[in-house]
Design a protein around this motif. Sequence first.
Motif, PDB file in Angstrom:
ATOM      1  N   ALA A 104      16.689 -71.914 -46.108  1.00 24.78           N
ATOM      2  CA  ALA A 104      16.817 -73.348 -45.819  1.00 24.78           C
ATOM      3  C   ALA A 104      18.093 -73.909 -46.442  1.00 24.78           C
ATOM      4  O   ALA A 104      18.822 -74.669 -45.802  1.00 24.78           O
ATOM      5  CB  ALA A 104      15.590 -74.100 -46.337  1.00 24.78           C
ATOM      6  N   VAL A 105      18.367 -73.518 -47.690  1.00 25.30           N
ATOM      7  CA  VAL A 105      19.578 -73.996 -48.366  1.00 25.30           C
ATOM      8  C   VAL A 105      20.821 -73.502 -47.629  1.00 25.30           C
ATOM      9  O   VAL A 105      21.774 -74.256 -47.424  1.00 25.30           O
ATOM     10  CB  VAL A 105      19.593 -73.548 -49.847  1.00 25.30           C
ATOM     11  CG1 VAL A 105      20.951 -73.764 -50.485  1.00 25.30           C
ATOM     12  CG2 VAL A 105      18.503 -74.276 -50.628  1.00 25.30           C
ATOM     13  N   LYS A 106      20.823 -72.245 -47.222  1.00 18.61           N
ATOM     14  CA  LYS A 106      21.964 -71.692 -46.471  1.00 18.61           C
ATOM     15  C   LYS A 106      22.195 -72.434 -45.161  1.00 18.61           C
ATOM     16  O   LYS A 106      23.326 -72.590 -44.713  1.00 18.61           O
ATOM     17  CB  LYS A 106      21.737 -70.204 -46.182  1.00 18.61           C
ATOM     18  CG  LYS A 106      22.415 -69.285 -47.154  1.00 18.61           C
ATOM     19  CD  LYS A 106      22.258 -67.863 -46.719  1.00 18.61           C
ATOM     20  CE  LYS A 106      23.604 -67.317 -46.371  1.00 18.61           C
ATOM     21  NZ  LYS A 106      23.607 -65.873 -46.209  1.00 18.61           N
ATOM     22  N   ALA A 107      21.105 -72.905 -44.561  1.00 20.54           N
ATOM     23  CA  ALA A 107      21.200 -73.638 -43.300  1.00 20.54           C
ATOM     24  C   ALA A 107      21.589 -75.104 -43.531  1.00 20.54           C
ATOM     25  O   ALA A 107      21.724 -75.863 -42.571  1.00 20.54           O
ATOM     26  CB  ALA A 107      19.883 -73.551 -42.539  1.00 20.54           C
ATOM     27  N   GLY A 108      21.762 -75.492 -44.780  1.00 17.93           N
ATOM     28  CA  GLY A 108      22.175 -76.851 -45.096  1.00 17.93           C
ATOM     29  C   GLY A 108      21.041 -77.842 -45.240  1.00 17.93           C
ATOM     30  O   GLY A 108      21.274 -79.040 -45.345  1.00 17.93           O
ATOM     31  N   ALA A 109      19.816 -77.363 -45.243  1.00 17.23           N
ATOM     32  CA  ALA A 109      18.657 -78.248 -45.385  1.00 17.23           C
ATOM     33  C   ALA A 109      18.068 -78.097 -46.778  1.00 17.23           C
ATOM     34  O   ALA A 109      18.008 -76.997 -47.316  1.00 17.23           O
ATOM     35  CB  ALA A 109      17.603 -77.897 -44.338  1.00 17.23           C
ATOM     36  N   ALA A 110      17.653 -79.214 -47.330  1.00 24.23           N
ATOM     37  CA  ALA A 110      16.961 -79.163 -48.621  1.00 24.23           C
ATOM     38  C   ALA A 110      15.501 -78.828 -48.348  1.00 24.23           C
ATOM     39  O   ALA A 110      14.836 -79.542 -47.601  1.00 24.23           O
ATOM     40  CB  ALA A 110      17.074 -80.493 -49.328  1.00 24.23           C
ATOM     41  N   PRO A 111      15.007 -77.738 -48.907  1.00 20.19           N
ATOM     42  CA  PRO A 111      13.610 -77.391 -48.649  1.00 20.19           C
ATOM     43  C   PRO A 111      12.669 -78.404 -49.290  1.00 20.19           C
ATOM     44  O   PRO A 111      12.915 -78.874 -50.403  1.00 20.19           O
ATOM     45  CB  PRO A 111      13.454 -76.013 -49.285  1.00 20.19           C
ATOM     46  CG  PRO A 111      14.526 -75.948 -50.305  1.00 20.19           C
ATOM     47  CD  PRO A 111      15.656 -76.809 -49.810  1.00 20.19           C
ATOM     48  N   ARG A 112      11.640 -78.740 -48.575  1.00 24.63           N
ATOM     49  CA  ARG A 112      10.600 -79.624 -49.118  1.00 24.63           C
ATOM     50  C   ARG A 112       9.522 -78.717 -49.705  1.00 24.63           C
ATOM     51  O   ARG A 112       8.898 -77.950 -48.984  1.00 24.63           O
ATOM     52  CB  ARG A 112      10.015 -80.503 -48.027  1.00 24.63           C
ATOM     53  CG  ARG A 112       9.005 -81.493 -48.604  1.00 24.63           C
ATOM     54  CD  ARG A 112       8.399 -82.376 -47.556  1.00 24.63           C
ATOM     55  NE  ARG A 112       9.439 -83.209 -46.970  1.00 24.63           N
ATOM     56  CZ  ARG A 112       9.303 -83.855 -45.829  1.00 24.63           C
ATOM     57  NH1 ARG A 112       8.192 -83.734 -45.132  1.00 24.63           N
ATOM     58  NH2 ARG A 112      10.266 -84.609 -45.370  1.00 24.63           N
ATOM     59  N   ILE A 113       9.342 -78.832 -50.999  1.00 29.46           N
ATOM     60  CA  ILE A 113       8.408 -77.956 -51.690  1.00 29.46           C
ATOM     61  C   ILE A 113       7.290 -78.802 -52.273  1.00 29.46           C
ATOM     62  O   ILE A 113       7.536 -79.695 -53.089  1.00 29.46           O
ATOM     63  CB  ILE A 113       9.125 -77.147 -52.790  1.00 29.46           C
ATOM     64  CG1 ILE A 113      10.305 -76.391 -52.183  1.00 29.46           C
ATOM     65  CG2 ILE A 113       8.151 -76.206 -53.472  1.00 29.46           C
ATOM     66  CD1 ILE A 113      11.289 -75.881 -53.186  1.00 29.46           C
ATOM     67  N   GLU A 114       6.091 -78.507 -51.856  1.00 32.34           N
ATOM     68  CA  GLU A 114       4.939 -79.278 -52.320  1.00 32.34           C
ATOM     69  C   GLU A 114       4.584 -78.894 -53.757  1.00 32.34           C
ATOM     70  O   GLU A 114       4.794 -77.752 -54.177  1.00 32.34           O
ATOM     71  CB  GLU A 114       3.747 -79.024 -51.406  1.00 32.34           C
ATOM     72  CG  GLU A 114       3.950 -79.522 -49.992  1.00 32.34           C
ATOM     73  CD  GLU A 114       2.746 -79.283 -49.117  1.00 32.34           C
ATOM     74  OE1 GLU A 114       1.644 -79.028 -49.657  1.00 32.34           O
ATOM     75  OE2 GLU A 114       2.920 -79.356 -47.889  1.00 32.34           O
ATOM     76  N   ALA A 115       4.016 -79.841 -54.472  1.00 37.85           N
ATOM     77  CA  ALA A 115       3.597 -79.611 -55.861  1.00 37.85           C
ATOM     78  C   ALA A 115       2.589 -78.471 -55.929  1.00 37.85           C
ATOM     79  O   ALA A 115       2.605 -77.676 -56.879  1.00 37.85           O
ATOM     80  CB  ALA A 115       3.015 -80.887 -56.448  1.00 37.85           C
ATOM     81  N   GLN A 116       1.733 -78.374 -54.928  1.00 36.38           N
ATOM     82  CA  GLN A 116       0.735 -77.301 -54.911  1.00 36.38           C
ATOM     83  C   GLN A 116       1.402 -75.926 -54.828  1.00 36.38           C
ATOM     84  O   GLN A 116       0.967 -74.976 -55.481  1.00 36.38           O
ATOM     85  CB  GLN A 116      -0.226 -77.496 -53.741  1.00 36.38           C
ATOM     86  CG  GLN A 116      -1.306 -76.433 -53.690  1.00 36.38           C
ATOM     87  CD  GLN A 116      -2.273 -76.646 -52.528  1.00 36.38           C
ATOM     88  OE1 GLN A 116      -2.192 -77.642 -51.812  1.00 36.38           O
ATOM     89  NE2 GLN A 116      -3.176 -75.707 -52.348  1.00 36.38           N
ATOM     90  N   THR A 117       2.464 -75.822 -54.049  1.00 41.46           N
ATOM     91  CA  THR A 117       3.198 -74.563 -53.928  1.00 41.46           C
ATOM     92  C   THR A 117       3.824 -74.190 -55.269  1.00 41.46           C
ATOM     93  O   THR A 117       3.741 -73.039 -55.704  1.00 41.46           O
ATOM     94  CB  THR A 117       4.281 -74.657 -52.834  1.00 41.46           C
ATOM     95  OG1 THR A 117       3.638 -74.935 -51.592  1.00 41.46           O
ATOM     96  CG2 THR A 117       5.092 -73.384 -52.734  1.00 41.46           C
ATOM     97  N   LEU A 118       4.454 -75.180 -55.922  1.00 36.67           N
ATOM     98  CA  LEU A 118       5.050 -74.916 -57.240  1.00 36.67           C
ATOM     99  C   LEU A 118       3.978 -74.488 -58.238  1.00 36.67           C
ATOM    100  O   LEU A 118       4.194 -73.567 -59.030  1.00 36.67           O
ATOM    101  CB  LEU A 118       5.792 -76.149 -57.744  1.00 36.67           C
ATOM    102  CG  LEU A 118       7.090 -76.482 -57.026  1.00 36.67           C
ATOM    103  CD1 LEU A 118       7.644 -77.817 -57.518  1.00 36.67           C
ATOM    104  CD2 LEU A 118       8.110 -75.380 -57.196  1.00 36.67           C
ATOM    105  N   GLY A 119       2.828 -75.143 -58.192  1.00 36.53           N
ATOM    106  CA  GLY A 119       1.728 -74.770 -59.083  1.00 36.53           C
ATOM    107  C   GLY A 119       1.243 -73.354 -58.813  1.00 36.53           C
ATOM    108  O   GLY A 119       0.981 -72.587 -59.754  1.00 36.53           O
ATOM    109  N   SER A 120       1.137 -72.994 -57.547  1.00 34.24           N
ATOM    110  CA  SER A 120       0.709 -71.630 -57.189  1.00 34.24           C
ATOM    111  C   SER A 120       1.718 -70.593 -57.668  1.00 34.24           C
ATOM    112  O   SER A 120       1.339 -69.526 -58.152  1.00 34.24           O
ATOM    113  CB  SER A 120       0.531 -71.504 -55.679  1.00 34.24           C
ATOM    114  OG  SER A 120      -0.527 -72.315 -55.242  1.00 34.24           O
ATOM    115  N   LEU A 121       2.987 -70.918 -57.533  1.00 30.01           N
ATOM    116  CA  LEU A 121       4.026 -69.993 -57.995  1.00 30.01           C
ATOM    117  C   LEU A 121       3.981 -69.829 -59.508  1.00 30.01           C
ATOM    118  O   LEU A 121       4.061 -68.710 -60.024  1.00 30.01           O
ATOM    119  CB  LEU A 121       5.409 -70.475 -57.546  1.00 30.01           C
ATOM    120  CG  LEU A 121       5.700 -70.277 -56.074  1.00 30.01           C
ATOM    121  CD1 LEU A 121       6.906 -71.108 -55.647  1.00 30.01           C
ATOM    122  CD2 LEU A 121       5.934 -68.804 -55.768  1.00 30.01           C
TER     123      LEU A 121
END
Length: 150
Positions: A104-121
Amino acid sequence: MSSLFAFLHFIAAFALVGALSAQLALLGQEISAGVIRRLRVADAVYGVSATLVAAAGLLRVFYFEKGAAYYFFNAAFLAKLALFVLVGVLSIYPTLKFSSWHRAVKAGAAPRIEAQTLGSLRTTLRLELAGVALLVLCASLMAHGVGSLH
């Protein structure tokens, strides 16, 4: 030669723990393109160090230490091996997430990352670190003769 491979095994294990710790620390920051790049570098270091841990460990088992017959009849070694595989399987989820964010970053878009995803990681990385700690406990037990199935 045995000492050299033991050294390589230990250094790779320390790098592995460092890479996991770096990933966990980076996930505590605001996610930006720079953080995503650093996560990918830490993940690559993790992958290389895990490969070196496995390669050096297997060479030690089969060529430089007590021999495969000793290790494969030791419950602590078998638990250590199972934990290594489990930690490796757990590492797939973060690797896939970091890769998708990088695209996503390479494509020029800022990835939208949910708090739940960060917590799972974060939870996954903590489980990996706990698995590595248990793995080291198994190594210590094995080195002191605990777990022999003979």
